[in-house]
Design an enzyme around this catalytic site. Structure first.
Site, PDB file in Angstrom:
ATOM      1  N   MET A 196      -6.217  -5.420  -5.210  1.00 56.33           N
ATOM      2  CA  MET A 196      -6.172  -6.315  -6.356  1.00 56.33           C
ATOM      3  C   MET A 196      -7.392  -7.233  -6.431  1.00 56.33           C
ATOM      4  SD  MET A 196      -3.505  -5.184  -7.724  1.00 56.33           S
ATOM      5  CE  MET A 196      -3.250  -6.387  -9.027  1.00 56.33           C
ATOM      6  N   HIS A 244      -4.739   3.713 -11.585  1.00 53.94           N
ATOM      7  CA  HIS A 244      -4.338   2.638 -12.492  1.00 53.94           C
ATOM      8  C   HIS A 244      -3.034   3.045 -13.169  1.00 53.94           C
ATOM      9  CE1 HIS A 244      -4.817  -0.833 -15.082  1.00 53.94           C
ATOM     10  NE2 HIS A 244      -4.552  -0.069 -16.123  1.00 53.94           N
ATOM     11  N   GLU A 260     -17.490  -0.748 -15.103  1.00 48.81           N
ATOM     12  CA  GLU A 260     -16.584  -1.211 -16.144  1.00 48.81           C
ATOM     13  C   GLU A 260     -15.153  -1.103 -15.638  1.00 48.81           C
ATOM     14  OE1 GLU A 260     -15.632  -0.521 -20.914  1.00 48.81           O
ATOM     15  OE2 GLU A 260     -17.038   0.801 -19.860  1.00 48.81           O
ATOM     16  N   LEU A 261     -14.403  -2.192 -15.748  1.00 46.86           N
ATOM     17  CA  LEU A 261     -13.063  -2.270 -15.191  1.00 46.86           C
ATOM     18  C   LEU A 261     -12.142  -1.192 -15.754  1.00 46.86           C
ATOM     19  CD1 LEU A 261     -10.964  -3.852 -13.465  1.00 46.86           C
ATOM     20  CD2 LEU A 261     -10.491  -5.211 -15.517  1.00 46.86           C
ATOM     21  N   GLY A 295       0.806  -1.214   0.000  1.00 47.38           N
ATOM     22  CA  GLY A 295       0.000   0.000   0.000  1.00 47.38           C
ATOM     23  C   GLY A 295       0.835   1.258   0.000  1.00 47.38           C
ATOM     24  N   SER A 296       1.797   1.372  -0.928  1.00 50.20           N
ATOM     25  CA  SER A 296       2.639   2.578  -0.942  1.00 50.20           C
ATOM     26  C   SER A 296       1.824   3.829  -1.250  1.00 50.20           C
ATOM     27  CB  SER A 296       3.792   2.419  -1.938  1.00 50.20           C
ATOM     28  OG  SER A 296       3.330   2.383  -3.270  1.00 50.20           O
ATOM     29  N   ASN A 297       0.797   3.710  -2.072  1.00 53.94           N
ATOM     30  CA  ASN A 297      -0.069   4.864  -2.317  1.00 53.94           C
ATOM     31  C   ASN A 297      -0.871   5.210  -1.070  1.00 53.94           C
ATOM     32  OD1 ASN A 297       0.121   6.079  -4.999  1.00 53.94           O
ATOM     33  ND2 ASN A 297      -0.391   4.055  -5.780  1.00 53.94           N
ATOM     34  N   ILE A 346     -11.413  -7.262  -8.269  1.00 58.89           N
ATOM     35  CA  ILE A 346     -12.401  -6.597  -9.113  1.00 58.89           C
ATOM     36  C   ILE A 346     -13.702  -6.502  -8.344  1.00 58.89           C
ATOM     37  CG2 ILE A 346     -13.737  -6.742 -11.249  1.00 58.89           C
ATOM     38  CD1 ILE A 346     -11.367  -8.225 -12.497  1.00 58.89           C
TER      39      ILE A 346
END
Length: 228
Positions: free
Chosen positions: A95, A114, A148-149, A13-15, A97
């Site tokens: 990670m 992303h 939508e991914l 989780g660096s962000n 969906i």
């Protein structure tokens, strides 16, 4: 009113770390109230706990395989998040969906980053695919999540040059450095009410640039950011 931020992670989780640090250092009108992981061994949980942030684990493996398992996981995750009453939910290296029902439940307050210049290269292996395609630039995109991914209204993007000697690891490292700039900035704009959706597009209310151009000299620094 103090805005409540919940962050979803799967690993280090660096962000997430960048957002937590920026929220404190820049004195946002917000608080990171929870970090939730889908893996009990996610390293970022220790960082969050060390900073006095509540943590929780919703293990996706405990909900079984297939569509029914994914739906059960989504429902359990949403229930845990609701306990923290977040104003915004931030996906930071999460990670999994998320299904349409989950996205609708948090619609308009669900952000993701992303590692590509969306709409190019949704999904996995973005840096490898950019190199294989001969791209001359790569980058990252902060966007609102839709069913939508890796789509949804774009909040901010970073652009880095692709070097002749790049491999996917060197390129990924330079892109990640810019992620640590644009993701905290985007979340700050959200909690400060400085984002607005106009015709399916996101605008920064004060007209600040929503583009970070990294010219490859100092990672994550320099660029056409405009006012903050």
């Amino acid at each position: 009113m103090t805005q409540r931020i919940a962050i979803l992670i799967s690993g280090r989780g660096s962000n997430m770390e960048a957002i937590v640090r920026a929220c404190t250092a820049e004195r946002w009108p917000a608080q990171v109230v929870a970090v939730v992981a889908n893996r009990p061994d996610a390293a970022g949980l220790a960082f969050a706990a060390g900073h006095g942030i509540a943590t929780a684990v919703v293990d996706h493996k405990a909900h079984g395989p297939g569509a029914s398992g994914r739906e059960a996981f989504d429902a359990a995750l949403a229930d845990v998040l609701d306990r923290f009453a977040p104003d915004v939910v931030v996906l930071a290296g999460f990670m999994r969906i998320l299904g349409a029902a989950f996205v609708r439940r948090f619609e308009g307050r669900l952000l993701n980053i992303h590692p590509s210049l969306l709409p190019a290269f949704p999904g996995l292996h973005t840096h490898r695919r950019a190199l294989e395609a001969g791209c001359k630039a790569a980058g990252a995109t902060v966007h609102f999540v839709t069913p939508e991914l890796d789509h949804g209204p774009i909040v901010m993007q970073s652009v880095v040059p692709v070097r002749a000697d790049d491999d996917e690891h060197t390129l990924a490292a330079r892109v990640l450095a810019t992620e640590h700039v644009i993701y905290p900035k985007s979340v700050r704009w959200f909690v400060e009410g400085r984002l607005r959706l106009v015709g399916g597009r996101v605008e920064q209310a004060q007209g600040a640039s929503q583009l970070l151009l990294d010219r490859g000299t100092v990672p994550g620094a320099a660029g056409d950011e405009g006012p903050t």
